[in-house]
Design an enzyme around this catalytic site. Sequence first.
Site, short mmCIF file in Angstrom:
data_model
loop_
_atom_site.label_atom_id
_atom_site.label_comp_id
_atom_site.label_asym_id
_atom_site.label_seq_id
_atom_site.Cartn_x
_atom_site.Cartn_y
_atom_site.Cartn_z
CD GLN A 1 0.27 -7.13 -0.26
OE1 GLN A 1 0.72 -6.29 -1.04
NE2 GLN A 1 0.82 -7.37 0.91
CD GLN B 1 -0.64 0.58 -8.44
OE1 GLN B 1 0.29 0.07 -7.82
NE2 GLN B 1 -1.35 -0.06 -9.33
CG HIS C 1 -2.95 2.13 -2.60
ND1 HIS C 1 -2.32 2.26 -3.82
CD2 HIS C 1 -3.16 0.80 -2.42
CE1 HIS C 1 -2.19 1.05 -4.36
NE2 HIS C 1 -2.69 0.16 -3.53
CB SER D 1 -3.26 -2.60 -5.47
OG SER D 1 -2.12 -2.13 -4.79
CG LEU D 2 0.79 -7.30 -6.87
CD1 LEU D 2 0.11 -8.40 -7.66
CD2 LEU D 2 2.04 -6.82 -7.59
NE ARG E 1 2.99 -1.94 -6.59
CZ ARG E 1 1.91 -2.29 -5.89
NH1 ARG E 1 1.87 -3.46 -5.28
NH2 ARG E 1 0.88 -1.46 -5.80
#
Length: 309
Positions: free
Chosen positions: A15, A258, A209, A99-100, A124
């Site tokens: 992202q 995560q 996060h 991440s994503l 998500r």
Amino acid sequence: MSFDVASPGILFPGQGAQVPGMGTWLCENYPVANDLFERAGEVLGYDLKQLCAEGPAEKLNETVHCQPALFVTGVAAAEVYAQLHEDVASKIRAAAGLSLGEYTAVCFAGGLSFEDGVRLVQKRGEAMQACADAIPSGMSSVLGLDLEKLDEVCAECRQDDEILKPANLLCPGNIAVSGHQTALDRLEPIATAAGAMKVVPLSVAGAFHTPLMQDAVATLSEALETVEIKSTRIPVYSNVDALPHTEPGEIRDLLSRQVVNPVLWEASIRGMLEDGVEGFLEAGTGRVLRGTIKRIARKTPTDGFGDQP
């Protein structure tokens, strides 16, 4: 476009990389990409291809939209690249995503079906957006400080029970911090006084996060239990522990954790290099990840595919 690397790794952006126009060149020139966007639209219930092509940017930047957009663009880029450069694609020995992007990496590696991947990243995005809506929060990149100094800066910025902590450990001199917006509002002058070159607010909805995303973990865990995750054909390096994983149970657990753990990107890249990866292909939109490679291991070959050449 190709690059001569005996043991390449493939990387997928997260992202913040989204931009209106993403995926358009792929869809206009390669039927496999257009088909993936059409299939994703059926799962999502809206025209993802049009949103990616035309925006508006404000809507594309929303967590619930940009996560599926980045996932599908990454998968499409990798599929087209594999058709055009089978010689390179067949040698890819490891995958990672920021991440994503880790979901895209797992899908590319055969751990998730495409449709299940779209459903998961939609869930998500919704779960993370709900957490972000509950508490004013965000993220900023801090350039020019090491982790120890940045920890001190975050401690100085925090008041009462606020959270502000390093969240994306991208590369030397580039670490993103994440937390309450009130603490972020104090960040720039304190970081600058500590020697930071620049503080850049990120286009994300909330404090990803960090423990502020804790409510999303249950939603993600439940969603992950509803889909089949298979053993991957190549290892996927996890953001959570920077280690390679192929087993379904480990991948499922790490993907759910995560969102509340720091992204150990630099450690993941160093681990891939130590394990024999000799160069990296960034699949999707933008070139942020190639930029991190140049800061981590300057002489490592990189290439990108997904945007119009």
